[in-house]
Design an enzyme around this catalytic site. Structure first.
Site, short mmCIF file in Angstrom:
data_model
loop_
_atom_site.label_atom_id
_atom_site.label_comp_id
_atom_site.label_asym_id
_atom_site.label_seq_id
_atom_site.Cartn_x
_atom_site.Cartn_y
_atom_site.Cartn_z
CG ASN A 233 -55.91 -18.52 23.01
OD1 ASN A 233 -56.00 -19.70 23.32
ND2 ASN A 233 -55.67 -18.13 21.78
NE ARG B 26 -60.17 -25.99 18.16
CZ ARG B 26 -59.51 -25.03 17.52
NH1 ARG B 26 -60.16 -24.18 16.74
NH2 ARG B 26 -58.22 -24.92 17.64
CE LYS C 111 -50.51 -28.37 31.09
NZ LYS C 111 -51.04 -27.10 31.62
N PRO C 112 -55.31 -28.45 31.35
CG PRO C 112 -56.94 -27.58 32.78
CD PRO C 112 -56.13 -28.82 32.50
N GLY D 213 -51.33 -24.69 21.36
CA GLY D 213 -50.48 -23.72 22.06
C GLY D 213 -49.43 -23.17 21.11
CB SER D 214 -46.38 -21.27 21.76
OG SER D 214 -45.74 -22.16 22.64
CD GLU E 249 -55.54 -27.26 15.34
OE1 GLU E 249 -55.28 -26.17 14.82
OE2 GLU E 249 -56.12 -28.17 14.72
CG LEU E 250 -48.33 -26.11 16.73
CD1 LEU E 250 -47.00 -26.58 16.16
CD2 LEU E 250 -48.42 -26.41 18.22
NE ARG F 3 -63.64 -15.18 17.68
CZ ARG F 3 -63.01 -16.31 17.36
NH1 ARG F 3 -62.03 -16.29 16.49
NH2 ARG F 3 -63.39 -17.45 17.89
CB CYS G 45 -54.04 -19.32 16.97
SG CYS G 45 -55.66 -20.08 16.84
CD GLU H 156 -49.24 -16.53 17.81
OE1 GLU H 156 -48.37 -17.17 18.45
OE2 GLU H 156 -50.33 -17.01 17.50
P1 NAP Z 1 -48.06 -22.22 25.42
O1 NAP Z 1 -47.15 -21.44 26.27
O2 NAP Z 1 -47.48 -23.04 24.34
O3 NAP Z 1 -48.93 -23.12 26.41
C1 NAP Z 1 -49.95 -23.96 25.96
C2 NAP Z 1 -50.12 -25.11 26.92
O4 NAP Z 1 -48.92 -25.88 26.96
C3 NAP Z 1 -50.39 -24.68 28.36
O5 NAP Z 1 -51.27 -25.59 28.95
C4 NAP Z 1 -49.01 -24.78 28.98
O6 NAP Z 1 -49.00 -24.96 30.38
C5 NAP Z 1 -48.48 -26.01 28.30
N1 NAP Z 1 -47.02 -26.13 28.31
C6 NAP Z 1 -46.09 -25.14 28.28
N2 NAP Z 1 -44.85 -25.68 28.29
C7 NAP Z 1 -45.01 -27.03 28.32
C8 NAP Z 1 -44.12 -28.13 28.34
N3 NAP Z 1 -42.79 -27.97 28.33
N4 NAP Z 1 -44.63 -29.38 28.37
C9 NAP Z 1 -45.95 -29.58 28.39
N5 NAP Z 1 -46.86 -28.58 28.37
C10 NAP Z 1 -46.39 -27.31 28.32
O7 NAP Z 1 -49.13 -21.31 24.71
P2 NAP Z 1 -50.09 -20.22 25.36
O8 NAP Z 1 -49.28 -19.01 25.63
O9 NAP Z 1 -50.87 -20.82 26.47
O10 NAP Z 1 -51.12 -19.98 24.17
C11 NAP Z 1 -50.87 -19.11 23.14
C12 NAP Z 1 -50.39 -19.86 21.91
O11 NAP Z 1 -51.36 -20.83 21.52
C13 NAP Z 1 -50.26 -18.96 20.72
O12 NAP Z 1 -49.06 -19.24 20.03
C14 NAP Z 1 -51.47 -19.30 19.86
O13 NAP Z 1 -51.31 -19.02 18.50
C15 NAP Z 1 -51.62 -20.74 20.13
N6 NAP Z 1 -52.99 -21.20 19.83
C16 NAP Z 1 -53.18 -21.95 18.70
C17 NAP Z 1 -54.47 -22.35 18.36
C18 NAP Z 1 -54.71 -23.17 17.12
O14 NAP Z 1 -55.79 -23.75 17.03
N7 NAP Z 1 -53.79 -23.25 16.18
C19 NAP Z 1 -55.54 -21.99 19.16
C20 NAP Z 1 -55.31 -21.23 20.30
C21 NAP Z 1 -54.01 -20.84 20.62
P3 NAP Z 1 -48.92 -23.69 31.36
O15 NAP Z 1 -50.25 -23.10 31.32
O16 NAP Z 1 -48.56 -24.28 32.65
O17 NAP Z 1 -47.86 -22.79 30.80
#
Ligand code: NAP
Length: 488
Positions: free
Chosen positions: A162, A170, A185-186, A239-240, A261-262, A289, A295, A392
């Protein structure tokens, strides 16, 4: 240059390989995966698809570079960050276009992200020089206490789609400042911005092996060997919450330091003494935004009962006027959602709320045609049991509920497993402080709709995470404290 040629040129300018030990190389299995434009569903390009062996090789490179990098002069580390800060600023037009192509948001928003991302390099270029320790006389006056801070060591970063650049800077900013090496790993949906950033850091003089980048379509299988390797010292994940939990469990085996950072479920509280015009401006930022895919997005509006209908109508008027379209088009304010999964989830939450009695004041539907567009939507009279208040949303949907007392507002705000951020609008100072003290979140926007700032500690409590990024706290995540008991 025609628009199509300009787009092709920025995509072509990005390396499509893995960055390991200072060399750009194809994945060991020779495989590639496609990067898509979410506004059209078309493929932008194909990039290297790392294997678990590539992930191990990336960690090998980070481990090999660690000792020399830790010994580098702080001035030099700070200057690399500063030069990259300037490069991000100077090249923000092309970087923003690249980001919009793979992530979808309007170019103006991508530019704002590049500026925000760059701020972390400006901030941490200074922090590189401020790493300190202390020396003191022990209570018995016989020995001395010497405390020094040293880099944690090789780190592994996993980031979401996102904010493809800022979620990287960061972590990379403080790691460079502290003297840590990295494997990054992006997200597979937005790898191009990450590869472009790695190239800028390389051009700014970052030594080989300090930052290694692995792009992959199978995140779990490339992450596992890195996390389970005893040479890794830290995992920083954005991530999530769902994936964060799994990664914390994997990290427990090696007692790995983690920063998480979830997810969030930010409440936006408007009290009856609030400046409603200011609340509306704040709401537009906090909700819209990044197309609501942040998040920190306001996930639910809790409004003092006498103001709730008026607020929902005025918000609907503003959101209904927003231009939806491909983020590269002039005047577009709302781009597509990232993919069909995300759009289906948003549609499901809206249907659930309407099925339970909420009313769509504006929007509520997917848009036909190519791309994953969803109308900016305001839902009024949302009942407590609607999923949209609990989960969310990650989309341009604003549910509005009402409250009748300050206690009820705080209780509703805290009634979630998340605790990232909350927004509070009130003109009463005593109430503002009472409410801020009562909220269970890591951050609060008080009479403003945005909290992100490189000089402030970003992070959540409860299921929203562990640790802070940015501010005075940011660099501590990358430093170990060592104490020497000195016998004089
Ligand atoms: P996500 O599905 O959790 O994925 C985030 C990252 O983790 C991606 O690079 C993903 O790879 C990787 N990933 C997924 N499963 C994995 C596993 N089993 N082992 C290792 N890595 C794995 O989250 P998203 O959908 O990309 O992002 C949205 C989430 O991020 C939302 O919940 C949001 O609130 C949160 N977020 C939090 C913040 C904060 O600062 N608190 C900031 C931004 C976003 P792939 O791309 O290959 O799936």
């Amino acid at each position: 240059m025609s628009i199509a040629t300009e787009e092709q040129t920025v995509v072509d300018s990005v390396p499509k390989e893995l960055l390991i030990g200072g060399g750009w190389r194809e994945a060991s299995g020779g495989e590639h995966f496609a990067v898509e434009d979410p506004a059209t569903g078309e493929t932008l390009c194909e990039i290297a698809d790392a294997t678990p062996d590539d992930a191990r090789a990336a960690l090998d490179a980070a481990v090999a570079a660690q000792a020399e990098w830790a010994a580098t002069a702080p001035n030099e580390r700070g200057e690399i960050l500063w030069r990259t800060f300037e490069a991000l600023r100077d090249r923000s037009d092309e970087l923003a276009l690249l980001m919009t192509l793979e992530m979808g948001k309007a170019v103006a928003e991508s530019k704002a992200e590049i500026a925000y991302a760059a701020e972390f390099f400006r901030w941490f270029s200074g922090e590189a020089l401020r790493i300190d320790g202390y020396y003191k006389t022990a209570g018995n006056a016989q020995s001395r206490v010497l405390v020094m801070r040293q880099p944690v060591g090789p780190c592994f970063f996993i980031t979401p789609w996102n904010f493809p650049t800022a979620m990287g800077t960061r972590k990379i900013g403080p790691a460079i400042a502290a003297g840590c090496t990295m494997v990054w790993k992006p997200a597979q949906l937005t790898p191009l911005s990450a590869l472009a950033l790695a190239k800028l850091l390389e051009e700014a003089g970052l030594p080989p092996g300090v930052l290694n980048v692995i792009t992959s379509s199978s995140s779990g299988s490339v992450a596992e060997p890195v996390i389970s390797d005893p040479r890794l010292r830290k995992l920083s994940f954005t991530g999530s919450t769902e994936v964060g939990r799994k990664l914390i469990a994997q990290s427990a085996e090696g007692v790995l330091r983690v920063s998480m950072e979830l997810g969030g479920n930010a409440p936006f509280l408007i009290f009856d003494d609030a400046d409603i015009d200011a609340a509306l401006e704040g709401a537009m930022i906090a909700k819209m935004r990044n197309i609501g895919e942040a998040c920190t997005s306001a996930n639910r509006f809790h409004v003092a009962a006498p103001l709730a209908d008026e607020f929902a109508e005025r918000l609907a008027e503003r959101m209904g006027e927003m231009k939806v379209g491909r983020g590269t088009e002039e005047g577009v304010e709302v781009g597509p959602l990232i993919d069909e999964n995300q759009r289906s989830k948003v549609a499901e939450l809206v249907e659930d709320a309407i099925g339970k009695g909420a009313k769509a004041v504006v929007g509520g539907n997917r848009l036909d045609g190519a791309g994953y567009f969803f109308e900016p939507t305001v839902l009024g009279g949302v009942p407590d049991d609607a999923r949209v208040l609990r989960e969310e949303i990650f989309g341009p949907v604003a549910p509005v509920a009402s409250f009748s007392s300050e206690e009820e507002a705080i209780a509703a705000a805290n009634d979630t497993e998340y605790g990232l951020v909350a927004y509070v609008f009130t003109r009463d100072l005593r109430r503002a402080l009472r409410v801020c003290e009562g909220l269970e979140t890591g951050m609060i926007g008080l009479n403003q709709g945005m909290v992100s700032n490189a000089g402030a500690p970003f992070g959540g409590v409860k299921a929203s995470g562990i640790g802070r990024e940015g501010g005075n706290e940011g660099i501590a995540e990358y430093l170990e404290t060592k104490y020497v008991a000195v016998n004089l």
